[in-house]
Write a protein that holds these residues in place. Structure first.
Motif: not given
Ligand SMILES: Cc1cc2nc3c(=O)[nH]c(=O)nc-3n(C[C@H](O)[C@H](O)[C@H](O)COP(=O)(O)O)c2cc1C
Length: 187
Positions: A170, A172, A11-13, A167, A130-134, A155
């Motif tokens: 990443v 790891r 898994r990756s975003s 993408k 993709m988990w985002r907040t900001g 959350v």
């Protein structure tokens, strides 16, 4: 390899997402997975909003409406376009209650664990997430527009859909860099 381990390790975003969004059956299963998060005293301290179609435009308008006087026209435009980066946005909301043995922080952890399961389930079903907040997650105008109670918090905004371009990998973390024994074994 065990399919669960394989999904976890792969898994990756994914930020580049397009239609189709996960269909209802996939979403239903992903939310069922989210609901399997460890949950002290079974308080179910979470809820989710699913936003798609015209709702994404409305979410963009809400983000834009949360702009402050110091935000430039360019920043306002960026806020408005944010939810259009995917065909579906799932708003994960921690909804803690007062409990004599389970502090709010633990309930927030439970919600976050559920979000991790959710994105993993979406990945396993062939959809990117993709988990985002900001800043927008904290803004009063956004909280109010999404109907949050004062005790609740956002959350994450989980952007999901079909991956258009994976993408770059990443790097790891090496297990040995973040795991040690306690007490430390003697030489
Ligand atoms: C609570 C939380 C909030 C996040 N918010 C953002 C965000 O606003 N923008 C962003 O680019 N990445 C954000 N991330 C990080 C990405 O979701 C992602 O984990 C990161 O890019 C690493 O990619 P990976 O999931 O493939 O390891 C957030 C992660 C978490 C856990």
């Amino acid at each position: 390899m065990n399919p669960v381990i394989e999904a976890l390790l792969n898994r990756s975003s994914e930020p580049k997402l397009t239609t189709p969004a996960p269909p209802a059956s996939v979403l239903e299963q992903a939310f069922a997975c989210a609901a399997r998060a460890p949950d002290h005293a079974l308080l179910r301290p979470w809820r989710y909003l699913v936003v798609e179609g015209e709702g994404l435009q409305q979410l963009g308008s809400l983000f834009e409406a949360s702009a402050t006087d110091s935000d430039s026209e360019r920043q306002r435009e960026k806020l408005r376009a944010m939810p259009l980066r995917a065909p579906m946005v799932v708003v994960a909301i921690a909804s803690p209650v007062s409990h004599p043995k389970v502090p709010v922080q633990e309930q927030n952890y439970s919600c976050a664990a559920g979000v991790a399961y959710l994105v993993l389930a979406l990945h396993s079903a062939g959809f990117g997430a993709m988990w985002r907040t900001g800043d927008v997650a904290e803004r009063a105008r956004v909280r109010e527009g999404l109907g949050l109670q004062p005790t609740e918090s956002i959350v994450g905004f989980i952007y999901t859909g079909t991956v258009t371009a994976e993408k770059p990998a990443v790097p790891r973390a090496e297990v040995s860099q973040f795991v040690s024994r306690w007490p430390q074994p003697e030489d």
